[in-house]
Design an enzyme around this catalytic site. Structure first.
Site, mmCIF file in Angstrom:
data_model
loop_
_atom_site.group_PDB
_atom_site.id
_atom_site.type_symbol
_atom_site.label_atom_id
_atom_site.label_comp_id
_atom_site.label_asym_id
_atom_site.label_seq_id
_atom_site.Cartn_x
_atom_site.Cartn_y
_atom_site.Cartn_z
ATOM 1 N N ILE A 1 0.948 -1.193 -0.032
ATOM 2 C CA ILE A 1 -0.057 -0.179 -0.094
ATOM 3 C C ILE A 1 0.966 1.255 0.007
ATOM 4 O O ILE A 1 0.335 2.334 -0.526
ATOM 5 C CB ILE A 1 -1.039 -0.148 1.124
ATOM 6 N N VAL B 1 4.286 -5.407 10.394
ATOM 7 C CA VAL B 1 3.095 -6.138 10.701
ATOM 8 C C VAL B 1 3.661 -7.632 10.979
ATOM 9 O O VAL B 1 4.704 -8.295 10.476
ATOM 10 C CB VAL B 1 2.553 -6.573 9.149
ATOM 11 N N HIS C 1 8.836 -9.171 1.064
ATOM 12 C CA HIS C 1 8.812 -8.022 0.181
ATOM 13 C C HIS C 1 9.483 -8.418 -1.181
ATOM 14 O O HIS C 1 10.561 -8.823 -1.094
ATOM 15 C CB HIS C 1 9.536 -6.774 0.725
ATOM 16 N N HIS D 1 6.161 -12.177 5.929
ATOM 17 C CA HIS D 1 5.725 -11.723 4.504
ATOM 18 C C HIS D 1 6.988 -11.537 3.871
ATOM 19 O O HIS D 1 8.021 -11.168 4.475
ATOM 20 C CB HIS D 1 4.851 -10.522 4.331
HETATM 21 P P1 AMP Z 1 7.204 -4.739 7.548
HETATM 22 O O1 AMP Z 1 7.707 -3.413 7.775
HETATM 23 O O2 AMP Z 1 8.194 -5.572 6.759
HETATM 24 O O3 AMP Z 1 6.355 -5.346 8.403
HETATM 25 O O4 AMP Z 1 6.249 -4.315 6.179
HETATM 26 C C1 AMP Z 1 4.727 -4.432 6.181
HETATM 27 C C2 AMP Z 1 4.341 -3.817 4.846
HETATM 28 O O5 AMP Z 1 2.898 -4.006 4.806
HETATM 29 C C3 AMP Z 1 4.661 -2.177 4.845
HETATM 30 O O6 AMP Z 1 5.501 -2.003 3.618
HETATM 31 C C4 AMP Z 1 3.133 -1.774 4.377
HETATM 32 O O7 AMP Z 1 3.201 -0.419 3.557
HETATM 33 C C5 AMP Z 1 2.385 -2.747 4.158
HETATM 34 N N1 AMP Z 1 1.061 -2.703 4.408
HETATM 35 C C6 AMP Z 1 0.397 -2.648 5.445
HETATM 36 N N2 AMP Z 1 -1.010 -2.563 5.241
HETATM 37 C C7 AMP Z 1 -1.228 -2.908 4.355
HETATM 38 C C8 AMP Z 1 -2.506 -3.325 3.407
HETATM 39 N N3 AMP Z 1 -3.584 -2.892 3.982
HETATM 40 N N4 AMP Z 1 -2.288 -3.443 2.182
HETATM 41 C C9 AMP Z 1 -1.030 -3.516 1.507
HETATM 42 N N5 AMP Z 1 0.299 -3.377 2.249
HETATM 43 C C10 AMP Z 1 0.168 -3.013 3.453
#
Ligand code: AMP
Ligand code: ZN
Length: 114
Positions: A32, A97, A103, A101
């Site tokens: 996002i 989060v 990236h 995941h």
């Molecule tokens: P991290 O810092 O590795 O936990 O990355 C979490 C990522 O999730 C960040 O780059 C956010 O921009 C992304 N993110 C959070 N909420 C959403 C969402 N609803 N849809 C898509 N990406 C998201």
């Protein structure tokens, strides 16, 4: 599914999203807040907080995330120009989060990591 987990909710369809790829193990969405022209997230469906908690039985799932990253890189046309896969783990990495995941960043020259 963890109740308050944004990625669990997206995976379950409780929050609408455009999935670029999906199967029974994982799905792929666009980040996002993209940090590169192509910024995708490969997310396991099962709530999985940290690699520290991985068991031997998770090896297949973990490997599958990389295989899917490779597949979507081809699908998005960035396989030849190159891309970076990043997994943030814990506070010092800036993980936001707490649901594992991968990236996938591509579409520009990426800075040397540090
Ligand atoms: P991290 O810092 O590795 O936990 O990355 C979490 C990522 O999730 C960040 O780059 C956010 O921009 C992304 N993110 C959070 N909420 C959403 C969402 N609803 N849809 C898509 N990406 C998201
Ligand atoms: Zn979750």
């Amino acid at each position: 599914m963890a109740q308050d987990c944004i990625f669990c909710k997206i995976g379950a369809g409780a929050i609408p999203s455009t999935m670029l790829y999906k199967d029974e193990t994982c799905f792929v969405i666009r980040d996002i807040h993209p940090k590169a022209p192509t910024h995708l997230l490969v997310i396991p469906r099962r709530h999985f907080t940290a690699l520290t908690g991985a068991q031997a039985t998770d090896d297949g799932m973990l490997g599958h995330l990389l295989a899917v990253a490779s597949k979507v890189a081809k699908q998005e046309g960035v396989a030849d120009s190159g891309y970076r896969l990043v997994v943030n783990q814990g506070e010092n990495s800036g993980q936001e989060v707490p649901h594992l995941h991968v990236h996938l960043l591509a579409g520009r020259k990426l800075a040397v990591m540090g």
